[in-house]
Motif scaffolding. Structure first.
Motif, PDB file in Angstrom:
ATOM      1  N   VAL A  90       0.833  -1.202   0.000  1.00  0.00           N
ATOM      2  CA  VAL A  90       0.000   0.000   0.000  1.00  0.00           C
ATOM      3  C   VAL A  90       0.870   1.255   0.000  1.00  0.00           C
ATOM      4  O   VAL A  90       0.625   2.209  -0.765  1.00  0.00           O
ATOM      5  N   ASN A 425      -6.758   8.417  -3.449  1.00  0.00           N
ATOM      6  CA  ASN A 425      -7.048   7.180  -2.728  1.00  0.00           C
ATOM      7  C   ASN A 425      -8.533   6.880  -2.671  1.00  0.00           C
ATOM      8  O   ASN A 425      -9.363   7.794  -2.567  1.00  0.00           O
ATOM      9  N   THR A 429      -8.270   2.252   0.983  1.00  0.00           N
ATOM     10  CA  THR A 429      -6.841   2.545   1.128  1.00  0.00           C
ATOM     11  C   THR A 429      -6.613   3.518   2.266  1.00  0.00           C
ATOM     12  O   THR A 429      -5.669   3.368   3.058  1.00  0.00           O
ATOM     13  N   THR A 433      -4.381   2.600   5.551  1.00  0.00           N
ATOM     14  CA  THR A 433      -3.178   3.371   5.844  1.00  0.00           C
ATOM     15  C   THR A 433      -3.283   4.066   7.195  1.00  0.00           C
ATOM     16  O   THR A 433      -2.306   4.147   7.943  1.00  0.00           O
TER      17      THR A 433
END
Length: 544
Positions: A90, A425, A429, A433
């Motif tokens: 990622v 994004n 995601t 994150t």
């Protein structure tokens, strides 16, 4: 399709044919790749950024950190590698997108979108950490050379010469071919694994079962040992997912002239690199776990040379030589990548010409920075009496502590619609994150508590983790609510992604930095500064 003059590419050397180590793609080649042969040729031309950044990840510091985990704790920390796979992907996929879409390096984007203070702070962080990391690469070179019976000074001088010569060719393709050849050398870890004969049952258990009876799940050691164990866990995180990787891959993708059209191929390149780095890390842990199990060396890690001697005693002289040669190879790859990371970032920030497509005369500042880092590290490592093994561990831990702030800026940039447009994004995601940042900060909190209270128990550590989780959930809910209110009326057309490039930086609207965001970033930086002090305190205590 957007023309070059309307995009933000800062160096004209970053525009043109893709000339990779294994193939070429012309700038005017816009034909679709329909057959297997065409797709394979395209992939071979694109391969490089993901492979090099990941192989550079398994550098001298990684050998030392993974080897220490195997020697001191057997296979009980293997599970950390599997957990880091999605983090690796990622993080690096986000900088891949930033590089291909914007044509601007990571440091320059931070400077332009968050101001001079945060830009300078990030670049200074990177430069100091990278300079220390390059020193560890030369430490690895000296340790490997010593085991192989090579003169220490000669090995350092030759290695520095190779590292400099590879970049000074003035040809991106020649540099990448040299780098990819060294990446192929990292595959020697596979025969090392089989020569060492680790237990397959223990390896499987270490990967899949993080819980340990009588202790904190996943963490060996009891009361009084938690600070040491947490230092190692954060070191594994820092050596596997390091801040320099973000800056390197974004700039290298730009230097290779990769555009959004080839995003899918570059993601495959990244996955190839991730598979190699995880297999290599597991091989080092497995080989050292097998070599030191039941010996007096178990739990008494010294340095990578000690690992080579232990492996040789267990599996024979050939295995020890393979380990040392692979360590030498990995140290050179790491020095390549980390030095370029700094040279790219500083060149990008100061407006210097910064490309491997340029010769020395065309990019004097870029090559001067690269040379100074290599020469300085080579000189430092030859100083007598330096605590080499401890220095390696300390650098990896500092990388782990600094990673949350680097990831926060990465996350903010990847949600900046002026920068990434239809490439911003997706919600999944962002959530993942944010969870990664929360976990990294939690590890730093546990480390700080372990240093301040050496007799901390496993139960108390679990309470700290639970508290951090509650705070993270509350902060995440608040951020999600604000995000929905801020962007509920904004639509992004993702159908134009392959042809969309970021406009010139001076054409972008100024980013909005709310008071809450400013306070949050400042608080994160302040806490990370405290964590760094705690790391230094613990390392000094271990040295004494």
């Amino acid at each position: 399709m957007a023309t070059i003059t309307r995009t933000a590419v800062l160096d004209e050397a970053h525009v043109g044919d893709i000339r990779g180590a294994l193939g070429t793609i012309g700038a005017a080649d816009l034909e679709p790749r329909s057959g297997l042969s065409a797709k394979l040729k395209t992939l071979l031309a694109i391969v490089g950024p993901g492979l090099i950044v990941m192989c550079g990840d398994n550098d001298a510091g990684a050998f030392s950190t993974y080897g220490q985990a195997g020697q001191n704790y057997g296979t009980r920390l293997l599970w950390t590698l599997l957990l880091l796979v999605p983090v690796l992907y990622v993080n690096q996929e986000m900088v891949l997108r930033l590089g291909a879409v914007t044509g601007v390096g990571h440091a320059r984007l931070i400077l332009e979108r968050f101001g001079k203070f945060w830009g300078a702070f990030s670049v200074i962080d990177l430069f100091i950490l990278n300079a220390l990391t390059i020193v560890t690469e030369f430490i690895g070179i000296t340790l490997a050379a010593g085991y192989l019976g090579l003169p220490r000074v000669l090995a350092v001088v030759l290695a520095a010469g190779i590292i400099l010569a590879a970049a000074f060719t003035g040809s991106f393709r020649r540099f990448e071919r040299i780098a990819v050849a060294f990446c192929a050398g990292s595959l020697l870890l596979i025969p090392l694994y089989f020569l060492s004969h680790p237990s397959n049952a223990q390896m499987t258990h270490g990967f899949l079962v993080p819980g340990l009876p009588g202790g904190v799940p996943g963490l060996p050691g009891g009361s009084g040992q938690m600070a040491t164990v947490m230092l190692l866990v954060i070191g594994i995180v820092g050596t596997t997912v390091a801040p320099w990787q973000l800056f390197f891959q974004q700039s290298y993708v730009i230097d290779k002239r990769i555009t959004p059209r080839f995003m899918r191929y570059e993601k495959v390149d990244l996955w190839i690199g991730i598979v190699i780095v995880v297999l290599g890390a597991a091989a080092v842990m497995g080989a050292t776990a097998a070599a030191f199990a039941g010996t007096r060396g178990a739990g008494n890690f010294t340095d990578a040379a000690g690992l080579a001697h232990g492996i040789a005693a267990h599996a024979g002289r050939v295995a020890g030589v393979v380990f040392a040669v692979t360590l030498l190879d990995a140290s050179v790859i790491g020095a390549f990548a980390v030095s370029l990371s700094s040279a790219y970032a500083i060149g990008d920030t100061l407006g210097l010409r910064h490309s491997l497509h340029r010769g020395v005369r065309q990019a004097k500042g870029f090559y001067a920075i690269y040379t100074a880092l290599i020469a300085g590290a080579a000189a430092i490592v030859l100083l007598p009496g330096a605590p080499l093994g401890l220095m390696i561990e300390g650098v990896q831990v500092l990388a782990g502590v600094l990673l949350p702030s680097a990831t926060v800026f990465l996350l903010l940039l990847c949600n900046d619609r002026a920068v990434l447009g239809p490439w911003t994004n997706r919600r999944g995601t962002n959530m993942f994150t944010s969870a990664v940042v929360a976990v990294l900060v939690t590890l730093s909190v546990v480390l700080t508590a372990s240093v301040l209270f050496p007799d901390i128990t496993g139960r108390q550590i679990l309470d700290i983790v639970a508290g951090c989780a509650l705070v993270s959930v509350a902060a995440g809910g608040w951020a999600l609510a604000r995000m929905r209110r801020a962007h509920s009326s904004v639509q992004v057309d993702r159908r134009t992604r392959e042809t969309w490039r970021m406009p010139p930086l001076n054409a972008l609207s100024a980013p909005m930095m709310s008071t809450g965001r400013k306070v949050g970033i400042a608080a994160l930086r302040s806490y990370l500064a405290v964590s760094m002090v705690m790391v230094i305190v613990k390392i000094v205590a271990m040295a004494i």
